[in-house]
Write a protein that holds these residues in place. Structure first.
Motif, PDB file in Angstrom:
ATOM      1  N   THR A   1       0.812  -1.218   0.000  1.00 22.08           N
ATOM      2  CA  THR A   1       0.000   0.000   0.000  1.00 22.08           C
ATOM      3  C   THR A   1       0.849   1.273   0.000  1.00 22.08           C
ATOM      4  OG1 THR A   1      -1.711  -1.223   1.181  1.00 22.08           O
ATOM      5  CG2 THR A   1      -1.892   1.162   1.183  1.00 22.08           C
ATOM      6  N   SER A   2       1.853   1.332   0.856  1.00 22.99           N
ATOM      7  CA  SER A   2       2.651   2.563   0.946  1.00 22.99           C
ATOM      8  C   SER A   2       3.375   2.858  -0.362  1.00 22.99           C
ATOM      9  CB  SER A   2       3.650   2.480   2.091  1.00 22.99           C
ATOM     10  OG  SER A   2       4.569   1.432   1.874  1.00 22.99           O
ATOM     11  N   ARG A   3       3.862   1.819  -1.037  1.00 27.56           N
ATOM     12  CA  ARG A   3       4.591   2.031  -2.298  1.00 27.56           C
ATOM     13  C   ARG A   3       3.675   2.528  -3.414  1.00 27.56           C
ATOM     14  NH1 ARG A   3       7.395  -2.629  -4.687  1.00 27.56           N
ATOM     15  NH2 ARG A   3       8.502  -1.039  -5.864  1.00 27.56           N
TER      16      ARG A   3
ATOM     17  N   PHE B   1       0.819   4.025  -3.138  1.00 28.81           N
ATOM     18  CA  PHE B   1       0.312   5.350  -2.797  1.00 28.81           C
ATOM     19  C   PHE B   1       1.364   6.416  -3.106  1.00 28.81           C
ATOM     20  CE2 PHE B   1      -0.723   8.853   0.108  1.00 28.81           C
ATOM     21  CZ  PHE B   1      -2.066   9.045  -0.180  1.00 28.81           C
ATOM     22  N   LYS B   2       2.588   6.163  -2.695  1.00 31.52           N
ATOM     23  CA  LYS B   2       3.664   7.123  -2.971  1.00 31.52           C
ATOM     24  C   LYS B   2       3.850   7.332  -4.466  1.00 31.52           C
ATOM     25  CE  LYS B   2       6.393   6.026   1.143  1.00 31.52           C
ATOM     26  NZ  LYS B   2       7.599   5.321   1.597  1.00 31.52           N
TER      27      LYS B   2
ATOM     28  N   GLU C   1      -1.877  10.868   4.052  1.00 37.75           N
ATOM     29  CA  GLU C   1      -0.812   9.878   3.890  1.00 37.75           C
ATOM     30  C   GLU C   1      -0.871   8.772   4.941  1.00 37.75           C
ATOM     31  OE1 GLU C   1       3.134  11.541   3.024  1.00 37.75           O
ATOM     32  OE2 GLU C   1       2.121  13.460   2.689  1.00 37.75           O
ATOM     33  N   ASP C   2      -1.499   9.030   6.077  1.00 37.86           N
ATOM     34  CA  ASP C   2      -1.609   8.015   7.123  1.00 37.86           C
ATOM     35  C   ASP C   2      -2.687   6.982   6.802  1.00 37.86           C
ATOM     36  OD1 ASP C   2       0.389   9.255   8.681  1.00 37.86           O
ATOM     37  OD2 ASP C   2      -1.090  10.603   9.577  1.00 37.86           O
ATOM     38  N   ASN C   3      -3.794   7.456   6.222  1.00 41.54           N
ATOM     39  CA  ASN C   3      -4.908   6.560   5.890  1.00 41.54           C
ATOM     40  C   ASN C   3      -4.932   6.163   4.420  1.00 41.54           C
ATOM     41  OD1 ASN C   3      -5.910   6.611   8.529  1.00 41.54           O
ATOM     42  ND2 ASN C   3      -7.085   8.467   8.134  1.00 41.54           N
ATOM     43  N   TYR C   4      -3.977   6.660   3.646  1.00 36.27           N
ATOM     44  CA  TYR C   4      -3.877   6.366   2.211  1.00 36.27           C
ATOM     45  C   TYR C   4      -5.169   6.729   1.469  1.00 36.27           C
ATOM     46  CZ  TYR C   4       0.183   3.751   3.848  1.00 36.27           C
ATOM     47  OH  TYR C   4       1.359   3.386   4.461  1.00 36.27           O
TER      48      TYR C   4
ATOM     49  N   SER D   1      -4.558  -2.181   2.753  1.00 33.92           N
ATOM     50  CA  SER D   1      -3.697  -3.362   2.695  1.00 33.92           C
ATOM     51  C   SER D   1      -4.560  -4.608   2.542  1.00 33.92           C
ATOM     52  CB  SER D   1      -2.861  -3.484   3.971  1.00 33.92           C
ATOM     53  OG  SER D   1      -1.991  -2.389   4.073  1.00 33.92           O
TER      54      SER D   1
ATOM     55  N   THR E   1      -2.330  -4.551  -2.135  1.00 41.28           N
ATOM     56  CA  THR E   1      -3.224  -3.413  -1.950  1.00 41.28           C
ATOM     57  C   THR E   1      -4.568  -3.644  -2.617  1.00 41.28           C
ATOM     58  OG1 THR E   1      -1.343  -1.903  -1.884  1.00 41.28           O
ATOM     59  CG2 THR E   1      -3.476  -0.919  -2.385  1.00 41.28           C
TER      60      THR E   1
ATOM     61  N   TYR F   1      10.323   3.589  -4.360  1.00 40.67           N
ATOM     62  CA  TYR F   1       9.254   4.067  -3.480  1.00 40.67           C
ATOM     63  C   TYR F   1       9.095   3.228  -2.214  1.00 40.67           C
ATOM     64  CZ  TYR F   1       8.187   7.054  -7.392  1.00 40.67           C
ATOM     65  OH  TYR F   1       8.278   7.967  -8.395  1.00 40.67           O
TER      66      TYR F   1
END
Length: 156
Positions: free
Chosen positions: A16-18, A20-21, A73-76, A103, A109, A155
């Motif tokens: 998820t973080s990748r 999103f970034k 950015e915390d909750n995407y 996630s 994701t 990322y």
């Protein structure tokens, strides 16, 4: 005013973080590089890129301006409203998008996109117009996903 809402869900093996970034936070840099045949640039017109900012996507054959309603950015989550451009036909007042990345149990994701169409008067949207817009969004998502699969250190 009329209203129609559609929600689509996509799954990806990318964390998820990748995604999103890459697809949200750095879209202005990455997407024009990955899709130079269709997108010339993505420019920040107003603000710092967060909520309240305005971005412009310069396509080869047109442009779209949109207002960032929320960027978390915390909750995407990423919500935005189209302000002008080819997607806003004369009988549409506005289109809003709510994007949420979650996630998945497999470590990838689940991306949920809700599109809300606000029409003028009794105007009814054509299914093919909505489908064409969805296909463009999905294609950009898949191009970013493919890039991240080929570049596992990007990322992180």
């Amino acid at each position: 005013m009329g209203f129609a809402s559609y929600t689509d869900e996509y799954t990806s093996p990318i964390a998820t973080s990748r995604i999103f970034k890459a697809s949200i936070l750095d879209s202005h840099n990455l997407i024009p590089k990955l899709l130079p045949q269709g997108i010339q640039s993505i420019k920040l017109i107003q603000g710092d890129g967060g909520a309240g900012s305005i971005k412009q996507i310069n396509f080869i054959d047109g442009l779209v301006k949109y207002y960032i309603d929320e960027l978390n950015e915390d909750n995407y989550t990423y919500n935005y409203t189209l302000l002008e451009g080819d997607a806003l036909v004369e009988n549409l007042e506005k289109i809003t998008y709510e994007v949420k990345f979650e996630s998945s149990p497999s470590g990838g994701t689940i991306s949920k996109v809700t599109s809300k169409y606000y029409t003028k008067g009794d105007f009814m949207l054509k299914e093919e117009d909505i489908k064409a817009g969805k296909e463009k969004v999905l294609m950009m998502y898949q191009v970013v996903e493919a890039y991240l699969l080929q570049n596992p250190d990007a990322y992180i």
